[in-house]
Design an enzyme around this catalytic site. Structure first.
Site, PDB file in Angstrom:
ATOM      1  N   GLU A  82       3.351 -21.205  -6.993  1.00 49.22           N
ATOM      2  CA  GLU A  82       4.401 -20.927  -7.970  1.00 49.22           C
ATOM      3  C   GLU A  82       5.112 -19.632  -7.563  1.00 49.22           C
ATOM      4  OE1 GLU A  82       2.918 -19.465 -11.866  1.00 49.22           O
ATOM      5  OE2 GLU A  82       1.023 -20.330 -11.224  1.00 49.22           O
ATOM      6  N   CYS A 114      -0.471 -22.819 -12.259  1.00 53.10           N
ATOM      7  CA  CYS A 114      -1.765 -22.705 -11.558  1.00 53.10           C
ATOM      8  C   CYS A 114      -2.418 -24.057 -11.286  1.00 53.10           C
ATOM      9  CB  CYS A 114      -2.731 -21.853 -12.367  1.00 53.10           C
ATOM     10  SG  CYS A 114      -2.101 -20.227 -12.724  1.00 53.10           S
ATOM     11  N   HIS A 247     -10.527 -22.339 -13.910  1.00 54.00           N
ATOM     12  CA  HIS A 247      -9.369 -21.516 -13.532  1.00 54.00           C
ATOM     13  C   HIS A 247      -9.571 -20.149 -14.186  1.00 54.00           C
ATOM     14  CE1 HIS A 247      -5.527 -19.765 -13.041  1.00 54.00           C
ATOM     15  NE2 HIS A 247      -5.225 -19.832 -14.324  1.00 54.00           N
TER      16      HIS A 247
HETATM   17  P1  HMG Z   1      -3.916  -7.904 -24.738  1.00 52.92           P
HETATM   18  O1  HMG Z   1      -3.208  -8.355 -25.960  1.00 52.92           O
HETATM   19  O2  HMG Z   1      -3.512  -6.604 -24.177  1.00 52.92           O
HETATM   20  O3  HMG Z   1      -5.468  -7.795 -24.960  1.00 52.92           O
HETATM   21  O4  HMG Z   1      -3.736  -9.030 -23.645  1.00 52.92           O
HETATM   22  P2  HMG Z   1      -6.389  -8.078 -26.255  1.00 52.92           P
HETATM   23  O5  HMG Z   1      -6.013  -7.148 -27.344  1.00 52.92           O
HETATM   24  O6  HMG Z   1      -6.403  -9.570 -26.543  1.00 52.92           O
HETATM   25  O7  HMG Z   1      -7.771  -7.636 -25.651  1.00 52.92           O
HETATM   26  C1  HMG Z   1      -8.373  -8.372 -24.633  1.00 52.92           C
HETATM   27  C2  HMG Z   1      -9.872  -8.341 -24.869  1.00 52.92           C
HETATM   28  O8  HMG Z   1     -10.337  -6.993 -24.668  1.00 52.92           O
HETATM   29  C3  HMG Z   1     -10.281  -8.721 -26.304  1.00 52.92           C
HETATM   30  O9  HMG Z   1     -11.490  -9.443 -26.195  1.00 52.92           O
HETATM   31  C4  HMG Z   1     -10.548  -7.376 -26.957  1.00 52.92           C
HETATM   32  O10 HMG Z   1     -11.455  -7.441 -28.045  1.00 52.92           O
HETATM   33  C5  HMG Z   1     -11.141  -6.613 -25.797  1.00 52.92           C
HETATM   34  P3  HMG Z   1     -11.606 -10.924 -26.839  1.00 52.92           P
HETATM   35  O11 HMG Z   1     -11.351 -10.759 -28.291  1.00 52.92           O
HETATM   36  O12 HMG Z   1     -10.506 -11.746 -26.162  1.00 52.92           O
HETATM   37  O13 HMG Z   1     -12.948 -11.413 -26.470  1.00 52.92           O
HETATM   38  N1  HMG Z   1     -11.017  -5.153 -25.925  1.00 52.92           N
HETATM   39  C6  HMG Z   1     -12.007  -4.300 -25.587  1.00 52.92           C
HETATM   40  N2  HMG Z   1     -13.243  -4.508 -25.090  1.00 52.92           N
HETATM   41  C7  HMG Z   1     -14.017  -3.401 -24.811  1.00 52.92           C
HETATM   42  N3  HMG Z   1     -13.595  -2.132 -25.050  1.00 52.92           N
HETATM   43  C8  HMG Z   1     -12.361  -1.894 -25.554  1.00 52.92           C
HETATM   44  C9  HMG Z   1     -11.512  -2.995 -25.846  1.00 52.92           C
HETATM   45  N4  HMG Z   1     -10.259  -3.120 -26.336  1.00 52.92           N
HETATM   46  C10 HMG Z   1      -9.968  -4.442 -26.381  1.00 52.92           C
HETATM   47  N5  HMG Z   1     -11.976  -0.643 -25.785  1.00 52.92           N
HETATM   48  C11 HMG Z   1      -3.957 -11.005 -22.345  1.00 52.92           C
HETATM   49  C12 HMG Z   1      -4.697  -9.870 -23.047  1.00 52.92           C
HETATM   50  C13 HMG Z   1      -4.942 -11.809 -21.540  1.00 52.92           C
HETATM   51  C14 HMG Z   1      -3.295 -11.888 -23.399  1.00 52.92           C
HETATM   52  C15 HMG Z   1      -2.879 -10.382 -21.404  1.00 52.92           C
HETATM   53  O14 HMG Z   1      -3.499  -9.650 -20.381  1.00 52.92           O
HETATM   54  C16 HMG Z   1      -1.945 -11.404 -20.796  1.00 52.92           C
HETATM   55  O15 HMG Z   1      -0.935 -11.764 -21.382  1.00 52.92           O
HETATM   56  N6  HMG Z   1      -2.255 -11.898 -19.546  1.00 52.92           N
HETATM   57  C17 HMG Z   1      -1.424 -12.908 -18.866  1.00 52.92           C
HETATM   58  C18 HMG Z   1      -1.602 -14.286 -19.478  1.00 52.92           C
HETATM   59  C19 HMG Z   1      -2.941 -14.915 -19.199  1.00 52.92           C
HETATM   60  O16 HMG Z   1      -3.668 -14.490 -18.319  1.00 52.92           O
HETATM   61  N7  HMG Z   1      -3.258 -15.975 -19.941  1.00 52.92           N
HETATM   62  C20 HMG Z   1      -4.492 -16.712 -19.762  1.00 52.92           C
HETATM   63  C21 HMG Z   1      -4.409 -18.171 -20.156  1.00 52.92           C
HETATM   64  S1  HMG Z   1      -2.979 -18.975 -19.453  1.00 52.92           S
HETATM   65  C22 HMG Z   1      -3.435 -19.268 -17.790  1.00 52.92           C
HETATM   66  O17 HMG Z   1      -4.569 -19.159 -17.452  1.00 52.92           O
HETATM   67  C23 HMG Z   1      -2.347 -19.644 -16.838  1.00 52.92           C
HETATM   68  C24 HMG Z   1      -1.909 -18.541 -15.913  1.00 52.92           C
HETATM   69  O18 HMG Z   1      -2.898 -18.325 -14.923  1.00 52.92           O
HETATM   70  C25 HMG Z   1      -0.566 -18.880 -15.272  1.00 52.92           C
HETATM   71  C26 HMG Z   1      -0.377 -20.219 -14.587  1.00 52.92           C
HETATM   72  O19 HMG Z   1      -0.824 -21.267 -15.004  1.00 52.92           O
HETATM   73  O20 HMG Z   1       0.373 -20.209 -13.615  1.00 52.92           O
HETATM   74  C27 HMG Z   1      -1.698 -17.198 -16.619  1.00 52.92           C
END
Ligand code: HMG
Length: 408
Positions: A82, A114, A247
């Site tokens: 991609e 992906c 993935h």
């Molecule tokens: P965010 O909103 O910054 O993070 O984005 P959050 O607030 O959801 O926190 C993440 C985790 O850290 C949470 O854990 C928090 O509790 C924890 P969870 O509730 O999920 O178990 N946390 C802490 N832990 C320890 N100490 C702390 C602390 N603070 C918070 N102090 C997000 C996270 C992944 C959404 C962001 O990074 C993002 O948008 N990433 C890109 C999108 C993505 O990876 N999506 C995954 C599914 S889609 C996919 O896999 C396809 C893809 O690969 C693309 C394709 O297909 O081509 C992306």
């Protein structure tokens, strides 16, 4: 019908790594959020002289150099990405040229976020199984550079890398059960990249929900396919598979997916007691976590990410796991997903490049990373010292992209 699957496999990753503890410090985020919350330690950063073409060619070239396959054996070259470099000219034809593939080798690029790598792998296995290959082999390459805006929530989930796989009817590494797989597709805007953008756009939390919904749908379809429409398996999924590969956009996602899969399986089997959280954690530690080592250090390599887990399994655990049943889940935003299975082959336990390349990486600072990200795209700089690849991007000339072999 003989077995079909992956005969040999080699990975490639860019030479730079950015520590997520350093990135957290620079962004004013608690480092534990990236380490424990996302499960990440570092991410691979591509130097300006690398793109999806060089990553792909650099992953595949050692397969020929080490005599694992001959050029005239490959009659299908599929490149999934991609991170395309042109709207019309596919990454695959650049790779075809760099690898000096046979002129009679059919080649094209595949895209579905992906999921593209799995689409290519399934196409190749079915091409071999159908007999259309006439004894020849396919080369499937998944290659990507994950980029989100600097300072965005997606920034710690970037990464880059490529995995090259020879697919044949001698599946020394893993035999793929091409007769049984489960699919799920649904038009959603969870993650996308408009044509004029280098960085992806994402609705992060929604994308996690879409991934888990797709897992549910694909697994149900897989179960239906395995038992003529009957969803109720006599055995829990953890008794049927010893290995689960997902993935991995970030490693914590694999934990969320595994926990959800056990719950879906329990629901389909209509059991009284749901699997306890500590059972799911134990199953994750044994059957998922050991194969996440590369992804913790490389980050998201989009199409290649699932296959980095496979490469880790084959290299570091392959000998012990020969004959083991493996479940694989591939997700591509947008979205399309597939749940499928395979058996670890008799040749598992050989080098795939993961350990060697991880050990040779060079850490860079946040300032160096930011300078690389904001630099001009058409960078004609020579490959840096310590560059491990065979080919590099050499800028454009009269609007034509140029790639050169690394001298010396
Ligand atoms: P965010 O909103 O910054 O993070 O984005 P959050 O607030 O959801 O926190 C993440 C985790 O850290 C949470 O854990 C928090 O509790 C924890 P969870 O509730 O999920 O178990 N946390 C802490 N832990 C320890 N100490 C702390 C602390 N603070 C918070 N102090 C997000 C996270 C992944 C959404 C962001 O990074 C993002 O948008 N990433 C890109 C999108 C993505 O990876 N999506 C995954 C599914 S889609 C996919 O896999 C396809 C893809 O690969 C693309 C394709 O297909 O081509 C992306």
């Amino acid at each position: 019908m003989r077995d079909v699957g992956i005969e040999s496999l080699n990975v490639y990753m860019p030479m730079y790594s950015l520590s997520l503890a350093e990135l957290a410090k620079a962004r004013g985020v608690d480092p534990q959020k990236y380490r424990l919350g996302l499960g990440l330690e570092a991410m691979a950063i591509a130097p300006p002289c690398e793109d999806a073409v060089t990553l792909a060619a650099n992953a595949a070239a050692p397969l020929f150099e080490r005599g694992l396959v001959e050029r005239d054996e490959i009659a299908l070259l599929l490149v999934a990405t991609e991170s395309a470099v042109d709207h019309a000219k596919p990454v695959s034809i650049f790779v075809h040229e760099l690898l000096r593939a046979h002129p009679a080798c059919r080649t094209y690029e595949l895209k579905h976020a992906c999921y593209g790598g799995t689409a290519a792998l399934m196409t190749a296995t079915q091409w071999i199984a159908s007999g259309a290959s006439r004894g020849r082999k396919a080369l499937v390459i998944a290659t990507d550079i994950a980029r989100y805006d600097i300072g965005s929530a997606g920034e710690p989930t970037q990464g880059a890398g490529a995995v090259a796989m020879v697919v044949s009817d001698v599946p020394q590494q893993i035999a793929i059960d091409f007769r049984r797989s489960g699919s799920f597709a649904e038009g959603v805007f969870d993650f996308w990249r408009p044509l004029d953008r280098r960085e992806a756009l994402v609705d992060g939390q929604y994308s996690v929900d879409c991934y888990l919904r797709a897992l549910d749908g694909a697994y149900q379809d897989f179960e239906r396919a395995g038992r003529n429409g009957d969803l109720k398996s006599p055995l829990p999924i953890t008794d049927r598979f010893g290995v689960f590969l997902y993935h991995v956009p970030f490693p914590k996602m694999a934990w969320k997916a595994h926990r959800r899969l056990l719950e879906i399986d329990w629901r389909l089997r209509d059991e009284e007691e749901p699997p306890e959280e500590c059972f799911a954690q134990g199953s994750f530690e044994n059957s998922v976590s050991p194969y996440l080592a590369a992804c913790r250090a490389v980050g998201n390599s989009y199409t290649a990410s699932l296959y980095f887990c496979l490469a880790t399994l084959l290299e570091s655990h392959g000998e012990r796991l020969r004959g083991e049943q493996a479940a694989l889940f591939s997700y591509g935003s947008g979205c399309c997903a597939e749940f499928f299975n395979g058996v670890v082959g008799p040749g598992a336990g050989v080098e795939t490049g993961v350990q060697r390349l991880l050990a040779q990486r060079r850490p860079i600072s946040v300032a160096e990373y930011e300078a690389m990200r904001t630099g001009a795209e058409d960078d004609k700089s020579a490959p840096p010292d310590g560059f491990q690849g065979r080919f590099h991007y050499a800028g454009t000339e009269r609007d034509r992209r140029r790639y050169l072999p690394v001298s010396g």
